[in-house]
Design an enzyme around this catalytic site. Structure first.
Site, PDB file in Angstrom:
ATOM      1  N   CYS A 170       0.831  -1.204   0.000  1.00 49.80           N
ATOM      2  CA  CYS A 170       0.000   0.000   0.000  1.00 49.80           C
ATOM      3  C   CYS A 170       0.864   1.253   0.000  1.00 49.80           C
ATOM      4  O   CYS A 170       2.004   1.244   0.459  1.00 49.80           O
ATOM      5  CB  CYS A 170      -0.953  -0.004   1.196  1.00 49.80           C
ATOM      6  SG  CYS A 170      -0.177   0.351   2.784  1.00 49.80           S
ATOM      7  N   CYS A 215      37.000  30.087  -4.566  1.00 47.63           N
ATOM      8  CA  CYS A 215      36.985  30.813  -3.296  1.00 47.63           C
ATOM      9  C   CYS A 215      38.391  31.171  -2.840  1.00 47.63           C
ATOM     10  O   CYS A 215      38.556  31.882  -1.843  1.00 47.63           O
ATOM     11  CB  CYS A 215      36.275  29.986  -2.221  1.00 47.63           C
ATOM     12  SG  CYS A 215      37.185  28.506  -1.696  1.00 47.63           S
ATOM     13  N   CYS A 265      45.106  19.771  -1.563  1.00 47.73           N
ATOM     14  CA  CYS A 265      45.530  18.533  -2.213  1.00 47.73           C
ATOM     15  C   CYS A 265      44.284  17.726  -2.557  1.00 47.73           C
ATOM     16  O   CYS A 265      43.477  17.418  -1.668  1.00 47.73           O
ATOM     17  CB  CYS A 265      46.449  17.743  -1.279  1.00 47.73           C
ATOM     18  SG  CYS A 265      46.840  16.079  -1.872  1.00 47.73           S
ATOM     19  N   CYS A 312      72.380  12.531  41.979  1.00 47.53           N
ATOM     20  CA  CYS A 312      71.830  11.720  43.065  1.00 47.53           C
ATOM     21  C   CYS A 312      70.519  11.067  42.643  1.00 47.53           C
ATOM     22  O   CYS A 312      69.648  11.708  42.068  1.00 47.53           O
ATOM     23  CB  CYS A 312      71.620  12.583  44.300  1.00 47.53           C
ATOM     24  SG  CYS A 312      70.938  11.680  45.707  1.00 47.53           S
ATOM     25  N   CYS A 334      63.839   3.654  39.553  1.00 52.23           N
ATOM     26  CA  CYS A 334      62.627   2.884  39.273  1.00 52.23           C
ATOM     27  C   CYS A 334      61.347   3.635  39.586  1.00 52.23           C
ATOM     28  O   CYS A 334      60.261   3.164  39.258  1.00 52.23           O
ATOM     29  CB  CYS A 334      62.646   1.576  40.054  1.00 52.23           C
ATOM     30  SG  CYS A 334      62.507   1.802  41.842  1.00 52.23           S
TER      31      CYS A 334
END
Length: 551
Positions: free
Chosen positions: A154, A243, A248, A301, A316
């Protein structure tokens, strides 16, 4: 004019010592410039498509396909959208596989459905029908629509289906509602069943498909968007929109030759993230285990104290006590200092210094190009002033100075991108395994020699054009004209040599050169897209358009 505006490629003392040598080089280059013949203007390979000409450009291609394949407009558009508006590819598939397979692939029926003899117009009017979507029975035939695929529902269900697809903004080819039916509905039927405003939106989507689904047409990436699109014969190179935006065509970034698209993408990301600076901070500092502030070590140090009062081990990063002796830190032990840590710090420092050097050179020349864009406007005003003077009959033609300003701006931009190219060409990120150390050093010296020459003559051309020539005498103008033409042509020749060096001596000798195709150099500047017209056939390469002309 502020002297800091100019970027000097030699120290002042060295420049004075080499002035005589430079003059000799000038004479050689000037002779080359005099012998140089003007290049023939290349035919434009790009066209500007405005909102007004978008429908006309699309109509031209549609008409050709309708004529070639004997199909109606909606079918031609469906075929072209599927094959990204590539007429050559479409014709090839038609020639190799035939009409039936071609149509089936894109969801079209080969023949329009025609009612059988038992389905006469009179019988259809009286026949009661039902819709399998909304399950409504006793519908009149005029409230139902049958698509070319044979499925009938329909009008209200079709309308809702089409409206949803169009409002989603993703459907230029709307498929049938029937289960597992991929047939594309006729666009004319779609527009007839939906509301007028939805039909207008669908029309716009169909028109913009010529840009969105076409590899040879791209929207101008200007901000704010100018509304124009560019058709280009090749899918790479650089182009200028009406414009004024230059970009690129391949990656849609700002024009960046002789730097490849991959190099520019990496460079843009690096500048945006300041990755080298972050890398240096990571290597040269440790995070406090308490407040997470970066702490730099100013002496040997290994017991560190943050401004928050927390003590920790430099080796560490672990929290410690305040006491230490020659061998240990109180309450903590992490072994000896490792040599690779020292090497890591040295490499990070070297990489940062290298990046800083190239970025400073790139940024300085980019800033100069912005100033020289203003200089070009000033030069044009001064040239117009000189041409208007009644006593300066022999100086009515001032194109030499405006051409010089154009060349200055063009070459300055080229120069700025050579530093991006050099950063990756002679670094270890892209070509480390493709060149030996000796080969890299030899190529680097060749490139930098050309680069230094180009810098020198760009600066001399810039200095010459910054003179107040609007108040010069005729003799002074003649002298300036000779210098400007000389420097302009030398710069032009050096730019060509630079591009040839990049394409042939550097990228041309590397195995991965196909990943770094650059736009060719043009002394006239980046190609400007011409207005859309009938003189150029859009949507196909030369062989299809020629076959049309021959027929």
């Amino acid at each position: 004019m502020d002297e800091d505006y100019y970027l000097s490629y030699e120290e002042d003392e060295e420049a004075e010592e080499e002035e005589e040598d430079n003059d000799m080089y000038d004479n050689d280059k000037y002779q080359q410039a005099e012998q140089h013949e003007p290049e023939p203007s290349a035919k434009s390979t790009s066209q500007l498509i405005t909102n007004e000409s978008l429908v006309a450009a699309q109509k031209e291609v549609l008409a050709r396909v309708m004529d070639l394949l004997t199909v109606k407009k909606s079918q031609a558009r469906t075929l072209l959208i599927h094959y990204q508006w590539n007429v050559d590819k479409l014709v090839d598939v038609y020639s190799e596989k035939g009409r039936e397979i071609l149509f089936k692939t894109v969801g079209l029926t080969v023949f329009d459905r025609r009612p059988s003899l038992s389905e006469s117009r009179y019988s259809l009017k009286k026949k009661k029908m039902s819709c399998e979507i909304c399950m409504e029975d006793g519908l009149q035939s005029y409230t139902m629509t049958t698509m070319d695929c044979g499925h009938c529902f329909c009008n209200n269900c079709w309308k809702e289906h089409f409206t949803v697809k169009i409002n989603e903004g993703m459907s230029k080819r709307i498929a049938c509602m029937a289960y597992k039916c991929n047939a594309i509905c006729d666009e004319d039927v779609v527009k007839k069943l939906v509301h007028p405003e939805v039909a207008d939106k669908f029309d716009r989507f169909l028109a913009e498909s010529y840009v969105d689904d076409n590899k040879r047409v791209k929207w101008c990436p200007s901000t704010p968007h100018c509304g124009n699109a560019i058709w280009k014969e090749d899918d790479d190179g650089e182009v200028e929109c009406s414009c004024g935006h230059q970009f690129c065509f391949k990656c849609l970034c700002e024009s960046h030759s002789p730097c490849s698209c991959l190099m520019w993408k990496l460079w843009s990301k690096k500048c945006e993230d300041e990755s080298e600076t972050l890398n240096w901070i990571t290597v040269h500092t440790k995070m406090c285990p308490k407040c997470s502030r970066p702490v730099d070590r100013s002496y040997g140090c290994n017991l560190m104290t943050c401004i928050c009062g927390q003590h920790f081990c430099w080796l560490c990063g672990g929290a410690t006590g305040v006491s230490h002796d020659m061998t240990t830190i109180y309450g903590h032990s992490c072994g000896k200092f490792k040599e690779d840590k020292v090497k890591q710090m040295e490499m990070a420092k070297r990489d940062l210094e290298r990046y800083t050097h190239y970025y400073h050179q790139y940024r300085s020349h980019k800033d100069s190009s912005k100033q020289e864009d203003k200089l070009r406007a000033s030069v044009r005003e001064k040239a117009a002033s000189v041409s208007a003077k009644k006593d300066y009959v022999m100086h009515k033609d001032m194109t030499w100075v405006t051409d010089g300003a154009d060349m200055l701006l063009r070459s300055r931009k080229v120069l700025s991108y050579t530093y991006v190219f050099a950063f990756y060409m002679f670094g270890e990120e892209l070509f480390k395994k493709e060149m030996s150390d000796e080969e890299r050093e030899m190529k680097k010296n060749l490139f930098e020699n050309l680069q230094q020459q180009l810098i020198g003559y760009i600066e001399r051309l810039s200095k010459t054009l910054n003179q107040p020539f609007e108040s010069y005498t005729s003799d002074e103008l003649n002298k300036m004209k000779a210098e400007t033409i000389n420097f302009r042509d030398v710069v032009k020749n050096l730019c060509k040599e630079m591009y040839n060096c990049v394409e042939n001596d550097l990228l041309g000798t590397t195995p991965s050169a196909y990943n770094h195709k650059i736009a060719s150099y043009s002394s006239d500047g980046i190609e400007k897209a011409i207005e859309f017209g009938a003189d150029m056939v859009l949507g196909s390469s030369g062989r299809t358009s020629m076959s049309q002309q021959d027929s």
